[in-house]
Write a protein that holds these residues in place. Structure first.
Motif, PDB file in Angstrom:
ATOM      1  N   LYS A  73       0.835  -1.212   0.000  1.00 46.04           N
ATOM      2  CA  LYS A  73       0.000   0.000   0.000  1.00 46.04           C
ATOM      3  C   LYS A  73       0.864   1.254   0.000  1.00 46.04           C
ATOM      4  N   ASP A  74       1.958   1.216   0.759  1.00 49.90           N
ATOM      5  CA  ASP A  74       2.873   2.356   0.811  1.00 49.90           C
ATOM      6  C   ASP A  74       3.514   2.577  -0.557  1.00 49.90           C
ATOM      7  N   LEU A  75       3.842   1.485  -1.249  1.00 44.28           N
ATOM      8  CA  LEU A  75       4.491   1.578  -2.559  1.00 44.28           C
ATOM      9  C   LEU A  75       3.526   2.069  -3.629  1.00 44.28           C
ATOM     10  N   ALA A  76       2.307   1.525  -3.627  1.00 49.47           N
ATOM     11  CA  ALA A  76       1.342   1.833  -4.692  1.00 49.47           C
ATOM     12  C   ALA A  76       0.535   3.098  -4.417  1.00 49.47           C
ATOM     13  N   GLU A 109      -2.591   4.664  -1.490  1.00 46.09           N
ATOM     14  CA  GLU A 109      -3.840   4.137  -0.946  1.00 46.09           C
ATOM     15  C   GLU A 109      -4.912   3.953  -2.005  1.00 46.09           C
ATOM     16  N   ASP A 110      -5.082   4.935  -2.905  1.00 44.79           N
ATOM     17  CA  ASP A 110      -6.127   4.828  -3.928  1.00 44.79           C
ATOM     18  C   ASP A 110      -5.881   3.636  -4.847  1.00 44.79           C
ATOM     19  N   VAL A 111      -4.645   3.475  -5.284  1.00 44.96           N
ATOM     20  CA  VAL A 111      -4.301   2.361  -6.173  1.00 44.96           C
ATOM     21  C   VAL A 111      -4.460   1.033  -5.435  1.00 44.96           C
ATOM     22  N   PHE A 112      -4.121   1.012  -4.143  1.00 41.60           N
ATOM     23  CA  PHE A 112      -4.219  -0.201  -3.339  1.00 41.60           C
ATOM     24  C   PHE A 112      -5.649  -0.744  -3.351  1.00 41.60           C
ATOM     25  N   TYR A 113      -6.619   0.103  -3.060  1.00 41.43           N
ATOM     26  CA  TYR A 113      -8.012  -0.366  -3.015  1.00 41.43           C
ATOM     27  C   TYR A 113      -8.586  -0.579  -4.413  1.00 41.43           C
ATOM     28  N   LYS A 114      -8.119   0.177  -5.379  1.00 44.16           N
ATOM     29  CA  LYS A 114      -8.522  -0.074  -6.767  1.00 44.16           C
ATOM     30  C   LYS A 114      -8.071  -1.471  -7.196  1.00 44.16           C
ATOM     31  N   ALA A 115      -6.863  -1.844  -6.829  1.00 42.26           N
ATOM     32  CA  ALA A 115      -6.331  -3.169  -7.181  1.00 42.26           C
ATOM     33  C   ALA A 115      -7.130  -4.275  -6.507  1.00 42.26           C
ATOM     34  N   LEU A 116      -7.511  -4.076  -5.247  1.00 46.91           N
ATOM     35  CA  LEU A 116      -8.269  -5.104  -4.534  1.00 46.91           C
ATOM     36  C   LEU A 116      -9.660  -5.280  -5.130  1.00 46.91           C
ATOM     37  N   ARG A 117     -10.299  -4.182  -5.512  1.00 50.13           N
ATOM     38  CA  ARG A 117     -11.629  -4.293  -6.130  1.00 50.13           C
ATOM     39  C   ARG A 117     -11.539  -5.031  -7.473  1.00 50.13           C
ATOM     40  N   PHE A 118     -10.487  -4.737  -8.234  1.00 51.66           N
ATOM     41  CA  PHE A 118     -10.271  -5.431  -9.506  1.00 51.66           C
ATOM     42  C   PHE A 118     -10.000  -6.918  -9.268  1.00 51.66           C
ATOM     43  N   PHE A 137      -2.371  -5.705  -9.025  1.00 53.07           N
ATOM     44  CA  PHE A 137      -1.622  -4.501  -8.655  1.00 53.07           C
ATOM     45  C   PHE A 137      -0.813  -3.956  -9.831  1.00 53.07           C
ATOM     46  N   THR A 138      -0.356  -4.833 -10.702  1.00 53.37           N
ATOM     47  CA  THR A 138       0.313  -4.366 -11.909  1.00 53.37           C
ATOM     48  C   THR A 138      -0.664  -3.583 -12.776  1.00 53.37           C
ATOM     49  N   PHE A 139      -1.888  -4.112 -12.911  1.00 53.26           N
ATOM     50  CA  PHE A 139      -2.925  -3.427 -13.701  1.00 53.26           C
ATOM     51  C   PHE A 139      -3.283  -2.076 -13.084  1.00 53.26           C
ATOM     52  N   ALA A 140      -3.517  -2.058 -11.763  1.00 58.36           N
ATOM     53  CA  ALA A 140      -3.989  -0.828 -11.111  1.00 58.36           C
ATOM     54  C   ALA A 140      -2.911   0.251 -11.052  1.00 58.36           C
ATOM     55  N   SER A 141      -1.652  -0.153 -10.902  1.00 54.17           N
ATOM     56  CA  SER A 141      -0.567   0.824 -10.759  1.00 54.17           C
ATOM     57  C   SER A 141       0.086   1.186 -12.081  1.00 54.17           C
ATOM     58  N   GLY A 142      -0.053   0.293 -13.072  1.00 57.71           N
ATOM     59  CA  GLY A 142       0.636   0.528 -14.332  1.00 57.71           C
ATOM     60  C   GLY A 142       2.133   0.335 -14.231  1.00 57.71           C
TER      61      GLY A 142
END
Length: 723
Positions: A367-370, A372-381, A400-405
């Motif tokens: 979560k720290d790396l990605a 917070e917004d990307v973290f929860y976006k990745a989990l929903r995906f 997480f690769t998809f959500a963070s790019g």
């Protein structure tokens, strides 16, 4: 207690994503009735397939008969599976079987609480979470009907439960659940039920009559958790959720319900902590299943977004993370460490420290790396893509690769595929000045394997703090930081955002270090009380050896952690000095082993040695504490020694000034000090005038009272004859 059952009875074998149309899914219809007096059930299992070959697991069951389209199959005694090869889509495999209560002598409330292997069928209640029905390899759709006494209520995986009167003494329960699962569970008893509708979710409680007043509290907390998690990770996947009290001491979560032992639900903190953990498992483990061959990610993720999150909301997230590091350091060694991809389920303290604690820390770093917004976006995906399918760490990485790019393969390779923990130290700290600015340089040194990570650093001055994140990836990283003020202290990872080994100063002396010691010795004192035998048995079970007090050697002390019963033993006085006996039936405290910085010395004693046996079994539940005490069957105190927060290094001291109200002569000072028992006179070794002042003080004191003693810090050997 925290280990959630999810779907952990059988291993998934590369189960692909399946759709709800599910024409190819096996349909499994179960009909069971119970003989409570005989503690048995008799069931009929009807399994249909769309033409695919099915392997049916029958372990733990007594098979009465098996047939396909009324054609009897020959089942060899001791057979553990049936291979069903349908010739037509409407072929039906029918299995009649019996099952009964399991043996629960091996319930381990100490090292693995909340885990119960087996089933229970009694007049008091029914709990079926082990092997109690035939299981088709992979996923199936289930329909269950059960005949029960008419004063019983029953729960299984279901979006809808219907009840029909059968006779004056029995009722039939039918459970409709249009979601594929591998196996189902069942619980029944003389429950008092309550129901509330919350945003389209039907929330039920099933409590025994003596605990029915708990329903209001549990319903209120459940509604809060559903609001929280629907906001963070998306809609609840089912229509109903039930909180069910169990006759066995479990802490399980199954699709649409949680099964909590009666001794669990009565604890005052469970509704505000563990209940949320089990509700979150409805998404992670019960909706997105776990591909155990690729590692159990669900326990650590659920721990992070439940137990840890609740502490974070109170501003105590750093304490939770530090405790996770303490537990890992206490219980995990090179000999029993393993990677997250190898974690299957909790079997003891070491596996819990890895699968729950380390995994939660890895999600915190993710979560720290990605962000917070990307973290929860990745989990929903992740949830949407893997619903009702078995997911692995590879699926989490893909989300997480998809959500963070970003390519995060290095992160998952380092933290999921590899084992171990970073160990960092500070070195070569220097301060120099550039005009009005201060330049602080230092090295962050990694001992052993070099990890790639972002390390939070704080430079604290008198009036400000400068916070930075330092990216490191090698054995030694040299850092320079510019500040306006002169820094007084350098602090690394004060909030425990990095999974790492704690420094010696940070690691408190706690009972978990004693329990996790690779070499532990139970010291048998010379005046051994009979009450100490329960402690001895407990720690010998933990792997400790026992040794008589007069046989303990120096090598034993420097290589081991010690438990010594009795505050008056010679060994405790030698190692810890005087230890005050507490006003308690039983108490234990731990201190750093002065000859082994990795170990501890613990002393146990109390006013009622005859009562030690009842308290011995409680010790394992208090691993995070340095000191515990019990009286009249309950805990009366518990505390953990305070240790520095983060790796800390003092750079400079604040300048201290003394306000002098008046100037006095040395004679005045001597006159005032002459009545004191002890007088200190400081010096700098190479300042003659300091020695002259010392001589004057000695002369004046000797003149007043000749019976004085002079203590000297150092007197070189060639000059000692002049003394």
């Amino acid at each position: 207690m925290r280990l959630s059952k999810c779907m952990m009875i059988f291993v998934f074998l590369s189960v692909p994503f399946v759709s709800f149309a599910a024409s190819k899914l096996p349909m499994h219809q179960l009909h069971v009735r119970f003989d409570l007096e005989a503690q048995t059930l008799r069931g009929v299992s009807r399994i249909s397939s769309a033409g695919d070959e099915l392997k049916v697991d029958m372990r733990g069951l007594h098979i009465i008969s098996a047939s396909v389209n009324d054609k009897m199959l020959i089942i060899e005694p001791g057979s553990e599976k049936i291979v069903f090869k349908p010739e037509r889509p409407d072929d039906l495999l029918v299995i009649e079987y019996e099952s009964g209560s399991g043996a629960f002598a091996d319930i381990d409330r100490g090292t693995n609480p909340g885990v119960v292997e087996g089933n229970l069928i009694t007049q008091e209640g029914i709990s079926l979470t082990g092997r109690w029905h035939p299981v088709v390899q992979g996923l199936s759709l289930y329909k269950l009907t059960a005949i029960l006494p008419n004063d019983f209520e029953a729960v299984s995986e279901a979006d809808e439960i219907t009840i029909a009167e059968k006779t004056d003494v029995s009722r039939e329960f039918s459970f409709a659940f249009n979601h594929p699962v591998q196996t189902i569970s069942f619980a029944a008893g003389r429950y008092v039920t309550e129901r509330e509708d919350h945003g389209g979710i039907e929330i039920y409680t099933y409590f025994f009559p003596e605990d029915k007043e708990l329903a209001k509290k549990y319903l209120a907390h459940a509604k809060r958790y559903f609001d929280l998690y629907e906001k963070l990770i998306g809609d609840y996947p089912y229509k109903r959720f039930s909180i069910v009290e169990n006759v066995l001491p479990t802490g399980y979560s199954m699709p649409t319900f949680t099964l909590l032992g009666r001794d669990v639900v009565r604890l005052p903190f469970i509704a505000g902590t563990s209940l949320g953990h089990e509700i979150l498992h409805q998404w992670f483990g019960n909706h997105v299943y776990i591909d155990y061959q690729g590692g159990n990610w669900a326990e650590g993720l659920t721990t992070y977004l439940a137990d840890h999150l609740y502490e974070e909301e109170k501003g105590k997230g750093w304490e939770y993370r530090k405790q996770a590091l303490v537990s890992f350091q206490s219980y995990v060694s090179k000999e029993n460490d393993f990677s997250l991809r190898e974690f299957y389920s909790r079997t003891g303290r070491a596996s819990s420290a890895v699968g729950y604690g380390k995994t939660a820390m890895v999600f915190h770093m993710l979560k720290d790396l990605a962000g917070e917004d990307v973290f929860y976006k990745a989990l929903r995906f992740f949830i949407e893509k893997n619903r009702t399918a078995a997911a692995s760490w590879k699926d989490i990485e893909a989300a997480f690769t998809f959500a963070s790019g970003k390519d995060l393969s290095w992160f998952f390779r380092q933290w999921v595929d590899e084992k171990g923990s970073p160990e960092i130290e500070l070195g070569n700290v220097q301060v120099r000045y550039r005009g009005s600015k201060t330049i602080t340089s230092f090295d962050i040194v990694q001992k052993g394997t070099a990890f790639r990570m972002s390390v939070p650093v704080v430079l604290r001055s008198k009036n400000a703090e400068l916070k930075k994140k330092i990216d490191i990836d090698k054995e030694k990283s040299s850092i320079e930081v510019e500040t306006d003020d002169v820094p007084l202290e350098l602090i690394v990872d004060a909030d425990y955002d990095v999974f790492r080994k704690l420094s010696g100063d940070e690691m408190p002396s706690v009972i978990s270090t004693l329990l996790g010691s690779k070499k532990g010795i139970f010291v048998v004192p010379q005046d051994m009380h009979e009450g100490y035998s329960a402690l001895q048995a407990l720690f010998e079970k933990e792997g400790f050896s026992s040794r008589k007090e007069d046989e303990v050697t120096y090598d034993d002390i420097r290589r081991s952690s010690l438990l010594v019963p009795g505050t008056e033993t010679v060994l405790i006085k030698r190692l810890l000095g005087k230890v005050e006996k507490q006003q308690a039936d039983f108490f234990m405290l731990t201190k750093r082993n002065p000859f082994n910085p990795e170990g501890v010395v613990a002393v146990a004693d109390g006013e009622q040695p005859s009562e030690f046996r009842q308290y011995a079994s409680k010790i394992t539940h208090y691993g995070k504490f340095s000191s515990i005490a019990f009286k009249e069957g309950r805990n009366i105190s518990k505390s953990t020694d305070e240790t520095p927060r983060g790796i800390r290094l003092k750079i400079a001291e604040d300048i201290i000034g003394i306000e002098v109200p008046r100037i006095v002569t040395v004679s005045d000072i001597i006159e005032k000090a002459a009545s004191k028992q002890i007088i200190y006179v400081g010096e700098s070794h190479d300042r003659f005038e300091h020695h002259r002042v010392q001589l004057q003080v000695i002369r004046e004191l000797h003149r007043r009272k000749k019976d004085i003693a002079i203590g000297m810090e150092m007197f070189q050997k060639p000059f000692q004859e002049f003394l």
